[in-house]
Scaffold this motif. Structure first.
Motif, PDB file in Angstrom:
ATOM      1  N   ASP A 156     -26.599  14.908  40.402  1.00 59.78           N
ATOM      2  CA  ASP A 156     -25.637  14.687  39.331  1.00 59.78           C
ATOM      3  C   ASP A 156     -26.323  14.780  37.971  1.00 59.78           C
ATOM      4  O   ASP A 156     -26.264  13.859  37.168  1.00 59.78           O
ATOM      5  N   HIS A 353     -34.440  11.024  37.346  1.00 62.85           N
ATOM      6  CA  HIS A 353     -34.798  11.038  38.759  1.00 62.85           C
ATOM      7  C   HIS A 353     -36.049  11.875  38.991  1.00 62.85           C
ATOM      8  O   HIS A 353     -36.196  12.496  40.027  1.00 62.85           O
ATOM      9  N   ASN A 415     -33.559   9.831  46.491  1.00 62.21           N
ATOM     10  CA  ASN A 415     -32.412   9.147  45.913  1.00 62.21           C
ATOM     11  C   ASN A 415     -31.142   9.538  46.659  1.00 62.21           C
ATOM     12  O   ASN A 415     -30.836  10.731  46.771  1.00 62.21           O
ATOM     13  N   GLU A 416     -30.431   8.551  47.168  1.00 66.27           N
ATOM     14  CA  GLU A 416     -29.144   8.764  47.842  1.00 66.27           C
ATOM     15  C   GLU A 416     -29.206   9.958  48.779  1.00 66.27           C
ATOM     16  O   GLU A 416     -28.317  10.815  48.780  1.00 66.27           O
ATOM     17  N   ASN A 483     -28.138   1.696  44.918  1.00 66.93           N
ATOM     18  CA  ASN A 483     -27.289   2.183  43.826  1.00 66.93           C
ATOM     19  C   ASN A 483     -25.880   1.698  44.142  1.00 66.93           C
ATOM     20  O   ASN A 483     -25.263   2.199  45.073  1.00 66.93           O
ATOM     21  N   TYR A 485     -21.898   0.671  43.050  1.00 71.19           N
ATOM     22  CA  TYR A 485     -20.838   0.967  42.076  1.00 71.19           C
ATOM     23  C   TYR A 485     -19.516   0.289  42.426  1.00 71.19           C
ATOM     24  O   TYR A 485     -18.453   0.804  42.097  1.00 71.19           O
ATOM     25  N   TYR A 489     -16.428   3.331  41.459  1.00 76.01           N
ATOM     26  CA  TYR A 489     -15.921   4.411  42.305  1.00 76.01           C
ATOM     27  C   TYR A 489     -14.937   3.886  43.353  1.00 76.01           C
ATOM     28  O   TYR A 489     -14.159   4.653  43.903  1.00 76.01           O
ATOM     29  N   GLU A 516     -29.348   1.203  40.662  1.00 73.46           N
ATOM     30  CA  GLU A 516     -28.328   1.784  39.791  1.00 73.46           C
ATOM     31  C   GLU A 516     -27.084   0.921  39.845  1.00 73.46           C
ATOM     32  O   GLU A 516     -26.751   0.362  40.893  1.00 73.46           O
ATOM     33  N   TRP A 563     -27.594   2.128  35.275  1.00 76.49           N
ATOM     34  CA  TRP A 563     -27.388   3.583  35.239  1.00 76.49           C
ATOM     35  C   TRP A 563     -26.420   3.916  34.130  1.00 76.49           C
ATOM     36  O   TRP A 563     -25.281   3.545  34.231  1.00 76.49           O
ATOM     37  N   PHE A 568     -25.615  11.295  29.641  1.00 72.89           N
ATOM     38  CA  PHE A 568     -26.485  12.432  29.938  1.00 72.89           C
ATOM     39  C   PHE A 568     -25.710  13.649  30.430  1.00 72.89           C
ATOM     40  O   PHE A 568     -24.547  13.552  30.834  1.00 72.89           O
ATOM     41  N   ARG A 573     -19.929  17.688  36.189  1.00 75.97           N
ATOM     42  CA  ARG A 573     -18.976  16.586  36.089  1.00 75.97           C
ATOM     43  C   ARG A 573     -17.744  16.910  35.275  1.00 75.97           C
ATOM     44  O   ARG A 573     -17.814  17.521  34.227  1.00 75.97           O
ATOM     45  N   ASN A 581     -22.025  12.748  31.902  1.00 77.41           N
ATOM     46  CA  ASN A 581     -21.886  11.483  32.621  1.00 77.41           C
ATOM     47  C   ASN A 581     -22.032  10.410  31.544  1.00 77.41           C
ATOM     48  O   ASN A 581     -23.101  10.257  30.941  1.00 77.41           O
ATOM     49  N   LYS A 583     -22.008   7.057  31.422  1.00 83.32           N
ATOM     50  CA  LYS A 583     -22.301   5.662  31.759  1.00 83.32           C
ATOM     51  C   LYS A 583     -23.380   5.059  30.865  1.00 83.32           C
ATOM     52  O   LYS A 583     -23.896   3.977  31.144  1.00 83.32           O
ATOM     53  N   TYR A 806     -18.876  14.470  42.485  1.00 79.06           N
ATOM     54  CA  TYR A 806     -19.760  13.340  42.277  1.00 79.06           C
ATOM     55  C   TYR A 806     -19.052  12.021  42.107  1.00 79.06           C
ATOM     56  O   TYR A 806     -19.553  11.091  41.525  1.00 79.06           O
ATOM     57  N   LEU A 808     -18.456   9.286  43.901  1.00 83.90           N
ATOM     58  CA  LEU A 808     -18.898   8.621  45.114  1.00 83.90           C
ATOM     59  C   LEU A 808     -17.811   7.784  45.740  1.00 83.90           C
ATOM     60  O   LEU A 808     -17.313   6.854  45.132  1.00 83.90           O
TER      61      LEU A 808
END
Ligand code: L9D
Ligand code: CA
Length: 881
Positions: A156, A353, A415-416, A483, A485, A489, A516, A563, A568, A573, A581, A583, A806, A808
């Motif tokens: 992402d 990342h 990561n994930e 991570n 959310y 999400y 995150e 996060w 960014f 997205r 993104n 956030k 993305y 999630l």
């Protein structure tokens, strides 16, 4: 004189280095030519000025990622002339590229010097034998950001291509510290013994002899204390055969009661390593490093501790880009970010990342910020040949290049990793081989990590699914990062603490970090009833006001990394701000959002913090009943115990602060207001000190009951289908949240609200069009007779697109359908079998305006469906006569 040579001379003069001695190094960021295409003759033939652009480094070719999902991924070329000073003849010359994404091949005078694979780590090549010292050299670099065998391949964020960090030239005498060790500077420092009473420093490294005869040298290490006084020196003789490497390893004598490094007291010791010719004592090479004395542990029950004391990791994750320049940030910009994070009170950064600029790491050490750094293996492990080797090499490079930073406490490598894996492979037999290679890679990297550095912890970040434990990934690394959310999400906010409790119960010995958590926000959207995924500034506040106390109050959680620090670039997205993104705790230009001050209030104990939210919401509106002022909440973030709020100088009383927050009910009228807050700071800077903050706000009431008088100058703009106020950047008009119709007022009848997160073409007011009332029956305004202008906003979003990639765990509830309906205003059909998508296309904004004469003391707009469903995204009413 060529530019390079001028620079070189300036460099030499400013450091007054003796011309023949030791290590000389300088950047070569200027004077580059760039071609946004592949070109087989680029290494051999001087660039054609018509086709090649003048650029300087840092540079990326992907500023298109701010507008295009499908940003350029492929091969590009950089080219430059190198005029090497004749005094370098007889020296060893190295080229260092701090980052070229994702892979670079280097050519000098048409010959290939080598290749570097990996877009986030540095590489160094010995270019001596390729260079001429009495004529210009051509340097050509082929950079490719499309490679599928180089991590990241799925994530992402945007995989910006280019040479986006510094490029350096270094010249050293034939005997020098080894410079081609995975992009590191060849010297590795650690503190094998460290306690309050004593510490020692271990210095390891290699010396290279590039001369055709043996050399007799002297190696000296000088240790300086934080105050720059010499504490110890160590000398040894070294003999090296022609062309060989000599490995050294020296441990200092114990240093009594070393000053310990912590984020609050970032004491740095310095080691200067000097290489001399034994006979002449001429200095050949010299290298400086910082180190710090600190020790730490991660524990499943106790959380993190630093220097033997429990220590909460108060962190943020940080991406490295900035709109509109992409990742081509200067060192000053990296340092600015570090200052902002430190200023906020953070003591920990997840460098996510991927490995980032040396400038950032230097600041971690100096300003005091613990760090987690990782390589970008994200979402899924592909079976592409070479991928695993490239991951391993990037891991070794990261560790060797940043090994000496005392700020680093953990290295990460995935990561994930099950996110896309599980989504793509749902059948047992398809999933099995992917899981097997994922586990195999994790085990391999874990071994490499410990072999490279046994002094730091290893970590991975998982998304909120216990499957990581079930497949065996959970027990590979020292620390588990989650991570999470919940409340963004999917799920609700309290799902966050429930998840942590469950994990802790099941795996009480796993040290845990919340690697995150975050919620998107857009300063054009504000809400008094914020909801998950509405992208209002207020929901981000609400979300973080819930998460932070949990993190702070749960001892077994080592800490958290929000996060993300910045809004960014993520070209794929589609949210309220497509390609972004959002956030961030700060906007892309690094202006802090309100939540930045919430963290600052929570984390800074040494200075008073007082901030009136929502700072961006300077043009407020609200529904007014009759003539009474409109009561709206105003929130203040502070670390002081009590706040007093004023409107236009009039006190609204004092409030006790809980969770660094005080909320006041404030009466607003139709005018410019000045809202100010005062708090007495007894705790922090002595008694009697008053801290103040203030903001100017304009307020426009929107009458609940519309009559001839209040309608005269009103532009009643409704953000249909939304709970949010939306202020257009272009017109400055504020669209108010929608409401159900009640007699005597205005609002919708029937249907349900829908928030479709897709990019809307044809407008810069995307969020306004993203929300709609689906299946609407009618819209009514109880207004006096007269002539009115009515405008409808439409965007047909009922078609599948790739927007949900993305989001999630958010179910995509996309229905594909044809929508066709008639619009009848007070029995007059203004649109017969109208289809917004036929008129402007799916996902395109469409605005339609009508003048109507109202004879009924009411405007009723009816939607009569022919096909699919009727819908409305916005409505605006103005009285003309
Ligand atoms: C993750 C979330 C983040 C994403 C991160 C990823 C997000 N999906 O940006 O890269 O690690 O904002 O959704 O957990
Ligand atoms: Ca809307």
């Amino acid at each position: 004189m060529t530019t390079f040579f001028k620079l070189f001379v300036v460099f030499i003069q400013s450091f007054s280095l003796p011309i023949y001695a030791q290590h000389e190094t300088c950047t070569i960021n200027d004077g580059w030519k760039f071609l946004k295409a592949d070109c087989v003759t680029a290494p051999d033939i001087a660039p054609d000025n018509g086709k090649w652009d003048d650029v300087h480094l840092p540079h990326t070719w992907n500023t298109d990622a701010y507008t295009d999902k499908d940003y350029y991924r492929g091969v590009c070329w950089y080219r430059r002339t190198l005029n090497l000073p004749s005094t370098w003849n007889g020296k060893q010359v190295f080229l260092k590229i701090d980052a070229a994404s994702k892979a670079a091949s280097i050519f000098i005078n048409g010959k290939e010097v080598g290749e570097h694979i990996g877009g986030y780590t540095a590489c160094t090549f010995d270019i001596t034998s390729f260079c001429s010292f009495d004529s210009p050299n051509s340097l050509a670099i082929r950079v490719d950001n499309a490679r599928q065998d180089v991590p990241p391949i799925s994530a992402d964020f945007t995989f910006f291509g280019g040479i986006y960090r510094d490029v350096w030239l270094t010249a050293v005498p034939k005997q020098h510290f080894h410079l081609t060790n995975h992009g590191s500077d060849g010297i590795f420092i650690s503190t094998p013994q460290v306690s309050e009473e004593k510490g020692t420093i271990l210095i390891r490294g290699e010396i290279k002899n590039d001369a055709p005869q043996k050399a007799v040298l002297e190696l000296e290490h000088i240790l300086y204390g934080p105050d720059d006084t010499v504490i110890q020196t160590q000398k040894q003789s070294v003999q090296i055969k022609a062309g060989e490497l000599y490995a050294f390893r020296t441990e200092t004598a114990p240093i009594a009661f070393p000053l310990l490094w912590t984020p609050e007291t970032p004491y740095l010791y310095r080691i200067e390593s000097i290489l001399r010719d034994k006979k002449t004592k001429a200095i050949l090479d010299r290298s400086n490093h910082h180190t710090g004395f600190r020790w730490f542990s991660f524990d499943g029950e106790q959380g993190f501790s630093l220097n033997g004391k429990p220590y909460k990791l108060r962190g943020i994750c940080r991406h490295q880009d900035q709109n509109p320049i992409g990742v081509a940030l200067t060192d000053e910009m990296h340092r600015r970010d570090m200052k902002l994070m430190k200023e906020m009170g953070a003591n920990f950064i997840r460098i996510s990342h991927y490995p980032q600029d040396d400038a950032l790491l230097e600041q971690c050490d100096k300003l005091g910020m613990l760090a987690w750094e990782e390589i970008p293996i994200i979402d899924i492990v592909p079976d592409t040949p070479g991928y695993a080797e490239n991951c391993e090499r990037n891991l070794r490079e990261m560790i060797r290049q940043h090994y000496n930073h005392p700020s680093i406490i953990t290295w990460g490598y995935m990561n994930e990793i099950l996110l896309v894996t599980q989504r793509r492979y749902q059948k047992e037999e398809e999933l099995k081989p992917v899981l097997e290679r994922t586990l195999a890679l994790a085990k391999r990297l874990e071994e490499v990590l410990k072999e490279e550095d046994s002094t730091r912890a290893s970590t991975m970040a998982f998304h909120g699914s216990n499957s990581y434990n079930e497949v065996g990934l959970g027990s590979i690394t020292d620390i588990v990062g989650w991570n999470l959310y919940q409340g963004w999400y999917g799920g609700d906010l309290t799902g966050f603490e429930r998840y942590l409790e469950e994990q802790h119960k099941m795996y009480p010995s796993h040290p845990m970090i919340v690697s995150e958590y975050g919620a998107g926000s857009d300063k054009r959207l504000h809400s008094l009833r914020p909801q998950a995924f509405d992208f209002s500034i207020e929901y981000q506040q609400k979300y973080l006001e819930h998460y932070l106390p949990v993190l702070e109050g749960t001892p077994y959680v080592c800490g958290g990394t929000h996060w993300n620090f910045i809004d960014f670039s993520s070209a794929l997205r589609d949210e309220s701000m497509p390609r972004i993104n959002n956030k961030g705790l700060v906007y892309s230009d690094r202006t802090p959002k309100d939540v930045y001050y919430y963290y600052k209030a929570a984390w800074r104990k040494d200075i008073p913090v007082l901030h009136i939210a929502s700072r961006d919401w300077t043009r407020r509106a609200g529904i007014q009943q009759g003539e009474t002022p409109v009561m709206l909440p105003i929130k203040v973030y502070t670390n002081l115990p009590e706040v007093e709020l004023f409107i236009d100088g009039k006190s609204l009383g004092k409030q006790k602060v809980t969770n660094y927050t005080a909320i006041f009910d404030v009466p607003f009228s139709h005018k410019e207001h000045y809202v100010s807050a005062k708090a007495e700071n007894r705790e922090i800077a002595g008694s009697g000190c008053i801290i103040e903050d203030g903001i100017h706000l304009s307020f426009t009431p929107v009458p609940a009951q519309l009559d001839g008088i209040n309608l005269r100058s009103l532009e009643l703009a409704v953000n249909v289908g939304s709970n949010c106020f939306y202020t257009s950047d272009e017109s400055q008009l504020t669209w108010v949240p929608d409401q159900p119709y009640t007699k005597g007022s205005w609002g919708y009848v029937g249907g349900e609200s829908k928030n479709s997160q897709t990019q809307v073409e044809n407008t810069n007011d995307g969020p306004l069009f993203q929300t709609l009332r689906n299946g609407i029956e009618s819209y009514c305004f109880d207004v006096p007779n007269g002539v009115y202008e009515i405008e409808f906003l439409f965007t047909d979003v009922f078609r599948e697109n790739a927007a949900t990639a993305y989001q999630l765990g958010r179910n995509s509830d996309v229905e594909s359908r044809e929508n066709c309906f008639s619009i009848i205003i007070n029995d007059e059909t203004v649109e017969e079998d109208f289809s917004p998508c036929r008129e402007s296309g799916y996902f395109h904004a469409l605005r339609k305006r009508y003048n109507i004469t109202n004879f009924r003391n009411k405007i009723e707009i009816r939607f009569s469906t022919r096909n699919g469903k009727s819908f409305l995204n916005g409505v605006k009413l103005r009285k003309l006569y």
